[in-house]
Write an enzyme that holds these catalytic residues in place. Sequence first.
Site, PDB file in Angstrom:
ATOM      1  N   CYS A  52       0.842  -1.208   0.000  1.00 28.45           N
ATOM      2  CA  CYS A  52       0.000   0.000   0.000  1.00 28.45           C
ATOM      3  C   CYS A  52       0.871   1.250   0.000  1.00 28.45           C
ATOM      4  O   CYS A  52       1.708   1.422   0.876  1.00 28.45           O
ATOM      5  CB  CYS A  52      -0.904  -0.002   1.232  1.00 28.45           C
ATOM      6  SG  CYS A  52      -1.701   1.595   1.536  1.00 28.45           S
ATOM      7  N   CYS A  55       0.523   3.350   3.445  1.00 25.10           N
ATOM      8  CA  CYS A  55       0.924   2.856   4.762  1.00 25.10           C
ATOM      9  C   CYS A  55       2.249   3.503   5.204  1.00 25.10           C
ATOM     10  O   CYS A  55       3.081   3.877   4.375  1.00 25.10           O
ATOM     11  CB  CYS A  55       1.070   1.324   4.731  1.00 25.10           C
ATOM     12  SG  CYS A  55      -0.490   0.431   4.994  1.00 25.10           S
ATOM     13  N   HIS A 115      -4.030   0.402   8.114  1.00 21.85           N
ATOM     14  CA  HIS A 115      -4.572   0.107   6.784  1.00 21.85           C
ATOM     15  C   HIS A 115      -5.989  -0.462   6.859  1.00 21.85           C
ATOM     16  O   HIS A 115      -6.770  -0.340   5.904  1.00 21.85           O
ATOM     17  CB  HIS A 115      -3.637  -0.898   6.085  1.00 21.85           C
ATOM     18  CG  HIS A 115      -3.990  -1.171   4.654  1.00 21.85           C
ATOM     19  ND1 HIS A 115      -3.708  -0.277   3.641  1.00 21.85           N
ATOM     20  CD2 HIS A 115      -4.596  -2.234   4.056  1.00 21.85           C
ATOM     21  CE1 HIS A 115      -4.125  -0.779   2.485  1.00 21.85           C
ATOM     22  NE2 HIS A 115      -4.664  -1.961   2.705  1.00 21.85           N
ATOM     23  N   ASN A 155     -13.486  10.066  -0.950  1.00 21.10           N
ATOM     24  CA  ASN A 155     -14.189   9.051  -1.737  1.00 21.10           C
ATOM     25  C   ASN A 155     -13.968   7.732  -1.025  1.00 21.10           C
ATOM     26  O   ASN A 155     -12.836   7.290  -0.888  1.00 21.10           O
ATOM     27  CB  ASN A 155     -13.616   8.949  -3.156  1.00 21.10           C
ATOM     28  CG  ASN A 155     -13.899  10.188  -3.978  1.00 21.10           C
ATOM     29  OD1 ASN A 155     -14.961  10.792  -3.858  1.00 21.10           O
ATOM     30  ND2 ASN A 155     -12.946  10.579  -4.810  1.00 21.10           N
ATOM     31  N   SER A 163      -9.330   4.080  -5.167  1.00 20.62           N
ATOM     32  CA  SER A 163      -8.460   3.020  -5.660  1.00 20.62           C
ATOM     33  C   SER A 163      -7.632   2.376  -4.556  1.00 20.62           C
ATOM     34  O   SER A 163      -6.919   1.415  -4.783  1.00 20.62           O
ATOM     35  CB  SER A 163      -7.553   3.558  -6.758  1.00 20.62           C
ATOM     36  OG  SER A 163      -7.013   4.799  -6.388  1.00 20.62           O
ATOM     37  N   HIS A 166      -6.937   2.077   2.084  1.00 22.89           N
ATOM     38  CA  HIS A 166      -6.326   2.740   3.242  1.00 22.89           C
ATOM     39  C   HIS A 166      -7.124   4.017   3.528  1.00 22.89           C
ATOM     40  O   HIS A 166      -7.371   4.803   2.615  1.00 22.89           O
ATOM     41  CB  HIS A 166      -4.856   3.075   2.951  1.00 22.89           C
ATOM     42  CG  HIS A 166      -4.106   3.480   4.177  1.00 22.89           C
ATOM     43  ND1 HIS A 166      -3.119   2.685   4.744  1.00 22.89           N
ATOM     44  CD2 HIS A 166      -4.222   4.560   4.990  1.00 22.89           C
ATOM     45  CE1 HIS A 166      -2.660   3.292   5.833  1.00 22.89           C
ATOM     46  NE2 HIS A 166      -3.320   4.428   5.989  1.00 22.89           N
ATOM     47  N   HIS A 168      -8.328   7.388   3.738  1.00 26.00           N
ATOM     48  CA  HIS A 168      -7.738   8.661   3.323  1.00 26.00           C
ATOM     49  C   HIS A 168      -8.755   9.540   2.625  1.00 26.00           C
ATOM     50  O   HIS A 168      -9.790   9.078   2.157  1.00 26.00           O
ATOM     51  CB  HIS A 168      -6.542   8.418   2.393  1.00 26.00           C
ATOM     52  CG  HIS A 168      -6.935   7.970   1.010  1.00 26.00           C
ATOM     53  ND1 HIS A 168      -7.386   6.694   0.733  1.00 26.00           N
ATOM     54  CD2 HIS A 168      -6.957   8.629  -0.173  1.00 26.00           C
ATOM     55  CE1 HIS A 168      -7.661   6.591  -0.558  1.00 26.00           C
ATOM     56  NE2 HIS A 168      -7.417   7.749  -1.135  1.00 26.00           N
ATOM     57  N   GLN A 170      -8.947  13.654   0.422  1.00 29.31           N
ATOM     58  CA  GLN A 170      -8.172  14.531  -0.454  1.00 29.31           C
ATOM     59  C   GLN A 170      -8.517  15.987  -0.195  1.00 29.31           C
ATOM     60  O   GLN A 170      -9.551  16.308   0.392  1.00 29.31           O
ATOM     61  CB  GLN A 170      -8.480  14.222  -1.919  1.00 29.31           C
ATOM     62  CG  GLN A 170      -8.180  12.806  -2.349  1.00 29.31           C
ATOM     63  CD  GLN A 170      -8.252  12.653  -3.866  1.00 29.31           C
ATOM     64  OE1 GLN A 170      -7.728  13.483  -4.616  1.00 29.31           O
ATOM     65  NE2 GLN A 170      -8.906  11.606  -4.323  1.00 29.31           N
TER      66      GLN A 170
END
Lengths: 341, 341
Positions: A52, A55, A115, A155, A163, A166, A168, A170
């Site tokens: 990943c 990570c 993760h 998202n 995609s 993990h 996250h 933006q």
Amino acid sequence: MMAFDLAEHPHRRYNALTGEWVLVSPHRAKRPWQGQQEEVEKETRPEYDPTCYLCPGNERAGGQKNPSYTATFVFHNDFGALQESTPAGSFAKGGLLQAESERGICKVICFSPRHDLTLPDMEVADIRKVVDLWQREYEELGQLDFINYVQIFENKGIIMGCSNPHPHGQIWAQSSIPVEPVKELVQQQNYFTENNRSLLSDYLAIELEEKKRIVVENEHFAVLVPFWAVWPFETMIISKRHFGSLSQITEAEKDAFADSIKKLTVIYDKVFNISFPYSAGIHQTPTDGQEHPGWHFHMHFYPPLLRSATIKKFMVGYEMLGNPQRDITPETAADRLRSLV
Amino acid sequence: MMAFDLAEHPHRRYNALTGEWVLVSPHRAKRPWQGQQEEVEKETRPEYDPTCYLCPGNERAGGQKNPSYTATFVFHNDFGALQESTPAGSFAKGGLLQAESERGICKVICFSPRHDLTLPDMEVADIRKVVDLWQREYEELGQLDFINYVQIFENKGIIMGCSNPHPHGQIWAQSSIPVEPVKELVQQQNYFTENNRSLLSDYLAIELEEKKRIVVENEHFAVLVPFWAVWPFETMIISKRHFGSLSQITEAEKDAFADSIKKLTVIYDKVFNISFPYSAGIHQTPTDGQEHPGWHFHMHFYPPLLRSATIKKFMVGYEMLGNPQRDITPETAADRLRSLV
Ligand SMILES: O=P(O)(O)O[C@H]1O[C@H](CO)[C@@H](O)[C@H](O)[C@H]1O
Ligand SMILES: O=P(O)(O)O[C@H]1O[C@H](CO)[C@@H](O)[C@H](O)[C@H]1O
């Protein structure tokens, strides 16, 4: 003659925040479904995934190495849609072809080193650290003179084009104010000029009195299905106090905001007993140096699922060419979400 | 300092038809993709499917039996989002909660008795029969006094929420004019009032001169990737003559319209060597009894695929909260489509 009933009859609802309309077809939830089914992500993930790129300690596509972060971590998106180096310029032909260069900065925010977690799995204290980081980024980016708007969003789930599982989100920060915030700006400003109160304060007062569309609340925030919701389980988190951005939030409100995010996402995961996909994001005051006294801080959640973990709402033909359409009413959706508290 | 270049640098483009903007990030097509992959529909279908509720002679969900139709066939949608019987009424609270009942009619149109065909597989003469039916429906529905707008559209492919591969489209006809047509109405009317020519006539003149975004044309129609396209391979079919609706189209134009649809959809199927999914629909004059001299007849095609038969463009977080964003430029997309003529 039958009396018109919001719970039974097709109708349009006005979105006071954008000035647009949505078609609601309450009776339509009964139609059979033979179309596309989504896959359910069921694999359990490891706490740390060596492949990943988000990570701690791992290498990213650009070759940089992530630090061994223990809480949140932010970095510049290696494939950002906006770039700081974009030269100024514009293009025009006959008034009908118009383009303007757009400078900006795209960042990625890891919510946790783990993760295998998502926001609803995290402690409120750890979500609060994400809120702190959002605040710092909003302020730092917003201070740059070429950044007039900061969009923080997440998202979640492969169905939302995410995609990497993990946890996250933006940030896309840019020179111009995008289309949706401009709509909200105009509506909120007009309302404020006329009433000297924020549109969302008055709206929230109605909702807190009616209680029909409230999902959950705490001292400083309410979570509700907006009267004009487009997505089946769309919600908003609205601050009870009128303020415009994370620059004006109090410490107690930051805790309460984290608490609201936790409560809502925990409920979402119960709707279909899966990690509930959505796109979510904060709408706050543009950072263009103007006063925007009408702007009222809020966060939108747009989850795509309709009937089950595998059946989503398709915003296609009529929706793209006409306007959004929904089947179950916002009141029914709120009932369902509230029952899962 | 670099010069600003539409082919290289992030920029916003203005959609003259709606008044909104799209973010274009030409450099971004290079980013790697690890996200969701769509399934490819590869099965070959039989000419007649005994389990299909749209095939001639079969029974529908409502219990009615389809006739043994040999060309096109239209019927009332058994699960329509709009209903003719909806009682009049409205709901309002404080100006912030507003709803209005909406009457309407939803129909389904089978393009062909053959279960295994799609528009690009059909002869132009058979597509022309579909155009004839669209015209008849637009006129008949539009004449009803409670129908002020008629939306003709097609959702093609399971990725577009289409639950039956039998070639078919829909019509949603209703009392109010939906959000997207209202935007186009305002922009077109303003332009016409100022210039005494239609916005799309002047726009098309520029495109036919520049040729960069033209995909294919015939005597009466042009197919192009609009300068402001949102979807990677979005196109429009625009009539060369300025007229508002299928009520004003000539016989020769009907043939040419069918020919344009055939040419475009044949090209689409070559892009990724699959039956290309899209939502498409005709935008024509509202049927509210008013003159709309600025309106210019056109058809939109919104295909979701981006990089391959299995990788679509996700209109998610930033797009939902900010505005649409695209990677490949409209010029690149037009080059690609034109190369497949
Ligand atoms: O009417 P259908 O084909 O069952 O449904 C499809 O098209 C409709 C009109 O665009 C959408 O509202 C639905 O979400 C979609 O699944
Ligand atoms: O940046 P990501 O996660 O690779 O990409 C995802 O989010 C972006 C912002 O909403 C969208 O433009 C992309 O279509 C989507 O796949």
